[in-house]
Design an enzyme around this catalytic site. Structure first.
Site, PDB file in Angstrom:
ATOM      1  N   ASP A 119       6.550   1.059  -9.336  1.00  0.00           N
ATOM      2  CA  ASP A 119       5.801   0.154  -8.456  1.00  0.00           C
ATOM      3  C   ASP A 119       4.370   0.661  -8.207  1.00  0.00           C
ATOM      4  OD1 ASP A 119       5.330  -2.028  -6.882  1.00  0.00           O
ATOM      5  OD2 ASP A 119       6.482  -1.298  -5.144  1.00  0.00           O
ATOM      6  N   ASP A 157      -1.456 -10.097  -6.734  1.00  0.00           N
ATOM      7  CA  ASP A 157      -1.746  -8.720  -7.136  1.00  0.00           C
ATOM      8  C   ASP A 157      -2.766  -8.631  -8.280  1.00  0.00           C
ATOM      9  OD1 ASP A 157      -1.325  -6.059  -6.506  1.00  0.00           O
ATOM     10  OD2 ASP A 157       0.347  -5.811  -7.906  1.00  0.00           O
ATOM     11  N   ASP A 202       3.805  -8.632  -9.355  1.00  0.00           N
ATOM     12  CA  ASP A 202       4.290  -7.255  -9.224  1.00  0.00           C
ATOM     13  C   ASP A 202       5.646  -7.243  -8.535  1.00  0.00           C
ATOM     14  OD1 ASP A 202       4.638  -4.547  -8.943  1.00  0.00           O
ATOM     15  OD2 ASP A 202       3.097  -4.285  -7.397  1.00  0.00           O
ATOM     16  N   LYS A 220      10.863  -4.002  -5.688  1.00  0.00           N
ATOM     17  CA  LYS A 220      10.502  -4.211  -4.296  1.00  0.00           C
ATOM     18  C   LYS A 220      11.616  -4.964  -3.571  1.00  0.00           C
ATOM     19  CE  LYS A 220       5.496  -4.677  -4.992  1.00  0.00           C
ATOM     20  NZ  LYS A 220       5.029  -3.580  -4.131  1.00  0.00           N
ATOM     21  N   LYS A 256      -7.963  -4.813 -11.272  1.00  0.00           N
ATOM     22  CA  LYS A 256      -6.511  -4.800 -11.496  1.00  0.00           C
ATOM     23  C   LYS A 256      -6.032  -6.246 -11.567  1.00  0.00           C
ATOM     24  CE  LYS A 256      -2.159  -3.863  -8.968  1.00  0.00           C
ATOM     25  NZ  LYS A 256      -1.513  -3.160  -7.851  1.00  0.00           N
ATOM     26  N   GLU A 269       2.004   0.763 -10.215  1.00  0.00           N
ATOM     27  CA  GLU A 269       1.597   0.343 -11.563  1.00  0.00           C
ATOM     28  C   GLU A 269       0.100   0.089 -11.699  1.00  0.00           C
ATOM     29  OE1 GLU A 269       2.540  -1.690  -9.278  1.00  0.00           O
ATOM     30  OE2 GLU A 269       1.054  -3.285  -9.471  1.00  0.00           O
ATOM     31  N   ARG A 306      -2.527   1.705 -10.736  1.00  0.00           N
ATOM     32  CA  ARG A 306      -3.338   2.855 -11.166  1.00  0.00           C
ATOM     33  C   ARG A 306      -3.133   3.149 -12.642  1.00  0.00           C
ATOM     34  NH1 ARG A 306      -0.456   6.410  -6.640  1.00  0.00           N
ATOM     35  NH2 ARG A 306      -0.299   4.307  -5.785  1.00  0.00           N
TER      36      ARG A 306
HETATM   37  N1  BES Z   1       0.549  -4.226  -5.402  1.00  0.00           N
HETATM   38  C1  BES Z   1       1.064  -3.180  -4.611  1.00  0.00           C
HETATM   39  C2  BES Z   1       0.227  -2.914  -3.343  1.00  0.00           C
HETATM   40  C3  BES Z   1       0.144  -4.029  -2.345  1.00  0.00           C
HETATM   41  C4  BES Z   1       0.954  -4.040  -1.230  1.00  0.00           C
HETATM   42  C5  BES Z   1      -0.788  -5.032  -2.479  1.00  0.00           C
HETATM   43  C6  BES Z   1       0.859  -5.054  -0.295  1.00  0.00           C
HETATM   44  C7  BES Z   1      -0.901  -6.052  -1.543  1.00  0.00           C
HETATM   45  C8  BES Z   1      -0.070  -6.071  -0.444  1.00  0.00           C
HETATM   46  C9  BES Z   1       1.106  -1.893  -5.419  1.00  0.00           C
HETATM   47  O1  BES Z   1       1.312  -2.059  -6.783  1.00  0.00           O
HETATM   48  C10 BES Z   1       2.254  -1.095  -4.914  1.00  0.00           C
HETATM   49  O2  BES Z   1       3.353  -1.542  -5.044  1.00  0.00           O
HETATM   50  N2  BES Z   1       1.963   0.075  -4.354  1.00  0.00           N
HETATM   51  C11 BES Z   1       2.963   0.914  -3.832  1.00  0.00           C
HETATM   52  C12 BES Z   1       2.652   2.324  -4.246  1.00  0.00           C
HETATM   53  C13 BES Z   1       3.773   3.305  -3.978  1.00  0.00           C
HETATM   54  C14 BES Z   1       4.966   2.993  -4.830  1.00  0.00           C
HETATM   55  C15 BES Z   1       3.252   4.697  -4.247  1.00  0.00           C
HETATM   56  C16 BES Z   1       2.936   0.784  -2.300  1.00  0.00           C
HETATM   57  O3  BES Z   1       1.853   0.613  -1.739  1.00  0.00           O
HETATM   58  O4  BES Z   1       3.999   0.815  -1.712  1.00  0.00           O
HETATM   59 ZN    ZN Z   2       0.726  -3.829  -7.594  1.00  0.00          ZN
HETATM   60 MN    MN Z   3       3.354  -2.161  -7.287  1.00  0.00          MN
END
Ligand code: BES
Ligand code: ZN
Ligand code: MN
Length: 492
Positions: A335, A276, A258, A265, A253, A337, A339
């Protein structure tokens, strides 16, 4: 970019020991055992070494702990570092001791004098990993990191043993640099440029632009990048060191930043989302390592490079996109994204390369940090044998990894009313539903491992082998896995 300062292995010389400026480091056994060169060093320092190693404070040190004698009498060195090691240390104990010494010595030039049963190449490797710094944006003229010398009775042998470790250190440094660089410096275009540069070490690099991805039907990936001024890319790096067998594929990825997109966020800690692209950075570092050590295996790296921004043209929550596979996805949360990017990258990788196995790496979910903290990456797999081999490699390299489930009842959590699947399954089992989503884009016969590295990719504190910031987690483990499972006739 930060270049590793590799060790020079030199024969034992009392003269050099006496005159070396910087830090001299020796090891002592649990009972204060010294080897021949350190006994001689003891004489030059008027017995300060034996006085220390037979003292109460030394008996209280744990293996790997260091004690600094500064300034040491009789030597030109600024400091003498005494590191306690077990009488029969494991390779990892030795690597860790090298790292602890490097931390104690800071930027000073460092002369290692490893004791009996201490592999000089392994100790140097630990020191090199730990001497990484990311200070190129400090405008104060800071001191450069000094040289690294290692005194050993068999310098040629140590140098030969260091050869593959040199390649590994180069890979880890590249991964860390890519993760540590901010998004205004390494956006999607610069990231692709850095990857293109790897052609110089023998990798075949090809880059798909948005037009080509559109033709291939990669709307899941393209939807994520459509709100950004930076173009999206899919980059493949091929290392053909084997015969004509199917390759191992490693997919990363690469979200260069992000924001969350329209599902934006909160401001607190959003700057961490410069990291990210950690999965893509591990793919880059690993491929560099494999090429530099001329691995006798076929490995292909694939990374999806996008930026997730809110904008008038950005993807909306509720949008339905069609993946390259043909499955439709309801985007509940922009968010989630990573996947979406991986769905198309994984499918493309299988269509184009028919790999013998796939490992994907992604800073995919915050939920994995809630589950495992910063100690271990989440490991998800559809193949017990492949997964066990991975976990064994991770254990040997002491990179934390812990298996999590997929399948069973988790699949129903990402069913969509309107499309084939949705991109979030709500808060429960957040990392598992993300993995479950990816599994939908893996062919029935393909052994697959998904690594959720959100908790281990980047740390706020120093770790054993890295200063705070990017760790490079994964490069060493996957390099070992390649060696043990995909290289024919390779030794350890
Ligand atoms: N890049 C983030 C995950 C992340 C969080 C990486 C903290 C490193 C540190 C990912 O894209 C994300 O935002 N995931 C969301 C998914 C949710 C919206 C289902 C999350 O983990 O909150
Ligand atoms: Zn992300
Ligand atoms: Mn995200």
């Amino acid at each position: 970019m930060a270049e590793p300062i590799h060790p020079e292995f030199a024969p034992i010389s009392l003269d050099e020991l006496t005159r070396f400026e910087g830090a001299v480091a020796i090891t002592a056994g649990p009972q204060g055992e010294l080897n021949a060169p350190t006994r001689r060093l003891d004489r030059i320092t008027q017995g300060i070494v034996t006085r220390f190693v037979s003292s109460e404070p030394h008996s209280k040190l744990k293996p790997g702990d260091c004690h600094i004698i500064a300034p040491p009498p009789g030597l030109s060195a600024e400091s003498l570092v005494v590191c306690k090691v077990d009488s029969r240390p494991t390779p990892n104990d030795v690597r860790k001791a090298g790292a602890r010494i490097a931390k104690a010595a800071g930027k000073k030039s460092l002369l290692l004098v490893p004791g009996a049963y201490v592999d000089p190449a392994e100790m140097a490797f630990g020191a090199v990993l730990r001497r990484y710094r990311f200070d190129r944006y400090k405008t104060d003229p800071t001191k450069e990191t000094g040289e690294l010398r290692v005194m050993t009775s068999a310098p040629e042998k140590a140098d030969a043993r260091y050869r593959d470790k040199r390649a590994a250190a180069e890979g880890v440094y590249l991964t860390r640099d890519l993760v540590n660089e901010p998004a205004n410096v390494i956006g999607t275009v610069a990231f692709a440029d850095r990857l293109r540069e790897l052609t110089s070490i023998g990798l075949d690099v090809s880059i798909l632009d948005e037009t080509r991805m559109e033709e291939l039907g990669m709307r899941a990936l393209l939807g994520v990048g459509q709100g950004s001024e930076s173009p999206s890319f899919l980059v493949t790096l091929e290392w053909k060191g084997g015969g004509d067998e199917a390759p191992l594929a490693v997919v990363g990825k690469g979200v260069v930043f992000d924001t969350g997109g329209i599902s934006i966020k909160p401001a607190a800690n959003m700057e961490e989302m410069t990291t990210d692209m950690g999965g893509a950075a591990v793919v880059a570092g690993l491929m560099k390592t494999l090429a530099m050590r001329r691995a006798r295996a076929n490995v292909v790296g694939v990374v999806g490079l996008v930026e997730n921004m809110p904008d008038g043209r950005a993807q909306r929550p509720g949008d339905i996109v069609k993946s390259m596979k043909g499955d439709t996805i309801e985007v509940i949360n922009t968010d989630a994204e990573g996947r979406l990017v991986l769905a198309d990258a994984l499918w493309y990788t299988q269509e184009r390369f028919s790999p013998a196995g796939i490992i994907d790496l992604a800073t995919l979910t915050g939920a994995i940090i809630i589950g495992l903290g910063h100690e271990a990456a989440g490991v998800f797999s559809n193949d017990d044998g492949f997964c066990k081999a991975f976990l064994d490699s991770a254990k040997t390299e002491t990179e934390g990894a812990w298996r999590m489930p997929v399948g069973g009842g988790y699949e129903k959590l990402i069913k969509s009313g309107k499309a084939d699947i949705k991109n979030t399954g709500g808060r429960p089992a957040g990392s598992i539903t993300a993995a479950q989503f990816l599994l939908r884009f893996i062919g029935k016969e393909t052994p697959w491992i998904h690594l959720d590295i959100a908790g281990v990719n980047n740390l706020k504190t120093d770790s054993d082998f890295a200063p705070k910031g990017a760790t490079g987690w994964g490069v060493l483990t996957i390099d070992r896995l390649v060696r043990q499972r995909f290289e024919s006739g390779a030794d350890d």
